[in-house]
Design a protein around this motif. Structure first.
Motif, PDB file in Angstrom:
ATOM      1  N   LEU A  24       1.117  12.367   2.253  1.00  0.00           N
ATOM      2  CA  LEU A  24      -0.093  12.170   3.045  1.00  0.00           C
ATOM      3  C   LEU A  24       0.108  12.664   4.470  1.00  0.00           C
ATOM      4  N   PRO A  25      -0.988  12.919   5.191  1.00  0.00           N
ATOM      5  CA  PRO A  25      -0.861  13.280   6.604  1.00  0.00           C
ATOM      6  C   PRO A  25      -0.441  12.059   7.420  1.00  0.00           C
ATOM      7  N   PRO A  26       0.183  12.257   8.574  1.00  0.00           N
ATOM      8  CA  PRO A  26       0.672  11.136   9.383  1.00  0.00           C
ATOM      9  C   PRO A  26      -0.382  10.092   9.745  1.00  0.00           C
ATOM     10  N   ARG A  27      -1.618  10.523   9.986  1.00  0.00           N
ATOM     11  CA  ARG A  27      -2.647   9.549  10.353  1.00  0.00           C
ATOM     12  C   ARG A  27      -2.958   8.565   9.237  1.00  0.00           C
ATOM     13  N   ALA A  28      -2.532   8.847   8.020  1.00  0.00           N
ATOM     14  CA  ALA A  28      -2.746   7.903   6.916  1.00  0.00           C
ATOM     15  C   ALA A  28      -2.035   6.582   7.190  1.00  0.00           C
ATOM     16  N   ILE A  29      -0.980   6.631   7.979  1.00  0.00           N
ATOM     17  CA  ILE A  29      -0.240   5.411   8.321  1.00  0.00           C
ATOM     18  C   ILE A  29      -1.164   4.371   8.928  1.00  0.00           C
ATOM     19  N   THR A  30      -2.118   4.793   9.730  1.00  0.00           N
ATOM     20  CA  THR A  30      -2.986   3.850  10.435  1.00  0.00           C
ATOM     21  C   THR A  30      -3.851   3.027   9.492  1.00  0.00           C
ATOM     22  N   HIS A  31      -3.987   3.445   8.255  1.00  0.00           N
ATOM     23  CA  HIS A  31      -4.821   2.737   7.280  1.00  0.00           C
ATOM     24  C   HIS A  31      -4.012   1.820   6.364  1.00  0.00           C
ATOM     25  N   MET A  32      -2.708   1.765   6.588  1.00  0.00           N
ATOM     26  CA  MET A  32      -1.835   0.963   5.731  1.00  0.00           C
ATOM     27  C   MET A  32      -1.550  -0.402   6.357  1.00  0.00           C
ATOM     28  N   ARG A  33      -1.153  -1.343   5.520  1.00  0.00           N
ATOM     29  CA  ARG A  33      -0.791  -2.684   6.001  1.00  0.00           C
ATOM     30  C   ARG A  33       0.409  -2.604   6.926  1.00  0.00           C
ATOM     31  N   HIS A  34       0.391  -3.381   7.985  1.00  0.00           N
ATOM     32  CA  HIS A  34       1.472  -3.500   8.974  1.00  0.00           C
ATOM     33  C   HIS A  34       1.687  -2.210   9.771  1.00  0.00           C
ATOM     34  N   ALA A  35       0.662  -1.394   9.892  1.00  0.00           N
ATOM     35  CA  ALA A  35       0.781  -0.102  10.570  1.00  0.00           C
ATOM     36  C   ALA A  35       0.846  -0.225  12.086  1.00  0.00           C
ATOM     37  N   ASP A  36       0.439  -1.346  12.635  1.00  0.00           N
ATOM     38  CA  ASP A  36       0.397  -1.465  14.086  1.00  0.00           C
ATOM     39  C   ASP A  36       1.771  -1.323  14.727  1.00  0.00           C
ATOM     40  N   ALA A  37       2.829  -1.538  13.978  1.00  0.00           N
ATOM     41  CA  ALA A  37       4.182  -1.429  14.524  1.00  0.00           C
ATOM     42  C   ALA A  37       4.741  -0.004  14.474  1.00  0.00           C
ATOM     43  N   ILE A  38       4.010   0.917  13.873  1.00  0.00           N
ATOM     44  CA  ILE A  38       4.503   2.285  13.679  1.00  0.00           C
ATOM     45  C   ILE A  38       3.842   3.235  14.680  1.00  0.00           C
ATOM     46  N   ALA A  39       4.651   4.024  15.363  1.00  0.00           N
ATOM     47  CA  ALA A  39       4.140   5.046  16.283  1.00  0.00           C
ATOM     48  C   ALA A  39       3.842   6.303  15.473  1.00  0.00           C
ATOM     49  N   TRP A  40       2.688   6.303  14.784  1.00  0.00           N
ATOM     50  CA  TRP A  40       2.376   7.388  13.856  1.00  0.00           C
ATOM     51  C   TRP A  40       2.318   8.745  14.548  1.00  0.00           C
ATOM     52  N   ARG A  41       2.031   8.774  15.845  1.00  0.00           N
ATOM     53  CA  ARG A  41       1.971  10.054  16.561  1.00  0.00           C
ATOM     54  C   ARG A  41       3.351  10.694  16.686  1.00  0.00           C
TER      55      ARG A  41
END
Length: 146
Positions: A24-41
């Motif tokens: 998946l593209p990196p921005r998909a992380i923002t839609h996953m559970r517990h994503a707030d702790a990940i610096a997807w950028r």
């Protein structure tokens, strides 16, 4: 020390025996559970998630038969991705964020091809393409772009 992608457990149930992987593209992380702790950028390249055989059947049904995005049920802690190195703290230099636009354009283009000719592609490819489309559509809505 190797810090690259590794085989991960099922992102839904944590089962270490997985049957299917999708990218998946990196921005998909923002839609996953517990994503707030990940610096997807800071993610470099694609994000991979894995599913056990039982959960893969559920994901297939959710995506292809019901038209639902399963990402909100996936735990980002089980995703596999590479983060850029943090030289900023050592060198006191700010580095540019990775440019995800080329990855997103490529994945979007590939997804459109798969979805336009579903009979010519594997079931896994069709599910991956639809989830990529879900993730990019949701990201566009969240950022206010069309």
């Amino acid at each position: 020390m190797y810090t690259g992608k590794t085989e991960r457990p099922c992102c839904l149930c944590g089962n270490p025996e997985t049957a299917t992987r999708i990218d998946l593209p990196p921005r998909a992380i923002t839609h996953m559970r517990h994503a707030d702790a990940i610096a997807w950028r800071d993610v470099v390249g694609e994000v991979s998630i894995h599913f056990c055989a039982d959960d893969w059947e559920l994901v297939r049904e959710l995506v292809l038969e019901m038209g639902l995005n399963p990402l909100s049920r996936c735990n980002v802690a089980y995703a596999s991705f590479d983060l850029r190195e943090d030289f900023e703290t050592r060198l006191n230099v700010t580095r540019d964020e990775p440019d995800h636009a080329p990855i997103e354009r490529r994945m979007h283009r590939e997804s459109r091809i798969v979805l336009a000719t579903p009979d010519a592609h594997e079931l896994r490819d069709r599910v991956e393409a639809r989830i990529v489309e879900f993730a990019l559509e949701d990201a566009s809505k969240a950022s206010g772009s069309t």
